[in-house]
Design a protein around this motif. Structure first.
Motif, short mmCIF file in Angstrom:
data_model
loop_
_atom_site.label_atom_id
_atom_site.label_comp_id
_atom_site.label_asym_id
_atom_site.label_seq_id
_atom_site.Cartn_x
_atom_site.Cartn_y
_atom_site.Cartn_z
N ALA A 225 2.04 1.89 -3.53
CA ALA A 225 0.90 2.30 -4.33
C ALA A 225 0.39 3.75 -4.18
O ALA A 225 0.15 4.29 -5.11
CB ALA A 225 -0.30 1.18 -4.04
N ARG A 226 0.30 3.95 -2.83
CA ARG A 226 0.04 5.64 -2.78
C ARG A 226 1.16 6.42 -3.46
O ARG A 226 0.55 7.55 -3.71
CB ARG A 226 -0.01 5.83 -1.18
N ILE A 227 2.03 6.01 -3.30
CA ILE A 227 3.28 6.93 -4.06
C ILE A 227 3.02 6.96 -5.64
O ILE A 227 3.00 8.03 -6.15
CB ILE A 227 4.67 6.60 -3.82
N ALA B 96 0.30 6.47 -7.35
CA ALA B 96 -0.94 6.82 -7.35
C ALA B 96 -0.50 8.45 -7.97
O ALA B 96 -1.17 8.88 -8.58
CB ALA B 96 -2.04 6.67 -6.65
N ARG B 97 0.49 9.08 -7.05
CA ARG B 97 0.45 10.22 -7.19
C ARG B 97 1.66 10.94 -8.22
O ARG B 97 1.78 11.95 -8.35
CB ARG B 97 1.09 10.86 -5.55
N GLY C 200 -2.13 1.62 -7.91
CA GLY C 200 -2.52 2.81 -8.08
C GLY C 200 -2.38 3.62 -9.59
O GLY C 200 -2.37 4.45 -9.47
N ALA D 142 0.74 -1.33 -0.10
CA ALA D 142 -0.09 -0.14 0.00
C ALA D 142 0.98 1.27 -0.04
O ALA D 142 0.56 2.13 -0.70
CB ALA D 142 -0.96 0.06 1.28
N PRO D 143 1.93 1.39 0.72
CA PRO D 143 2.54 2.51 0.75
C PRO D 143 3.10 3.02 -0.76
O PRO D 143 3.30 3.96 -1.23
CB PRO D 143 3.92 2.44 1.90
#
Length: 177
Positions: free
Chosen positions: A44-46, A48-49, A92, A41-42
């Protein structure tokens, strides 16, 4: 949009590698299975941005290399001008693209896609390697299609029509028994 330059055909892997190495690579490809995993998840969050243009460009480049060689252009004609989006759920990523007269290219991410195909990284890899069948993934709800499902069926049927074994034979060469 300017026409894409004609790309030189790369030498076949079978012509570049000695026989024993070609056979070992072929054996590993036959035995390879995508392990079960999820992008953390960490990460994927990066991802996605980050700008989505570089991975979309890589996808459209790969599709253009395949267009006319393994993907029949005439069968994909109904995709012309239609906005497609691939969502890699656990990474993401949202890859927006279309088929133009000059080939596949990035589509504006602001427009609503005509077709969205969603799955995880692992499931897309398994599809690409022909380890998983799209129908199996669809009915187990691991592959989702939203929007114009007729376009989705066109994409699925086109990919099903590709002779992947013949392509693998061209790339790796025939294995001796």
């Amino acid at each position: 949009m300017p026409a894409l330059p004609a790309l030189p055909r790369p030498s076949m892997l079978s012509a570049l590698l000695p026989g024993s190495l070609r056979q070992r690579i072929g054996a590993r490809l036959n035995d390879f299975r995508v392990p079960s995993f999820t992008v953390p998840a960490p990460i994927a969050r990066i991802v996605a941005r980050l700008p989505q243009q570089p991975p979309t460009h890589a996808l459209t480049l790969a599709l253009n290399l395949a267009l006319g060689r393994i993907l029949p252009r005439d069968a994909l004609e109904p995709l012309t001008g239609r906005h497609l989006q691939i969502r890699v759920l656990d990474a993401g990523l949202r890859l927006d693209f279309t088929l133009a007269a000059s080939g596949f290219c990035r589509a504006a991410a602001t427009a609503r896609p005509d077709l969205v195909i969603s799955a995880t990284t692992r499931d897309f890899l398994a599809l690409a390697l022909r380890e998983e069948d799209p129908d199996t993934l669809f009915f187990s709800r691991r592959l989702r299609m939203e929007g114009d499902t007729e376009l989705g069926l066109l994409v699925k049927n086109t990919l099903d029509a590709v002779d992947w074994d013949a392509l693998k034979t061209k790339l790796v060469g025939r294995r001796s028994g």
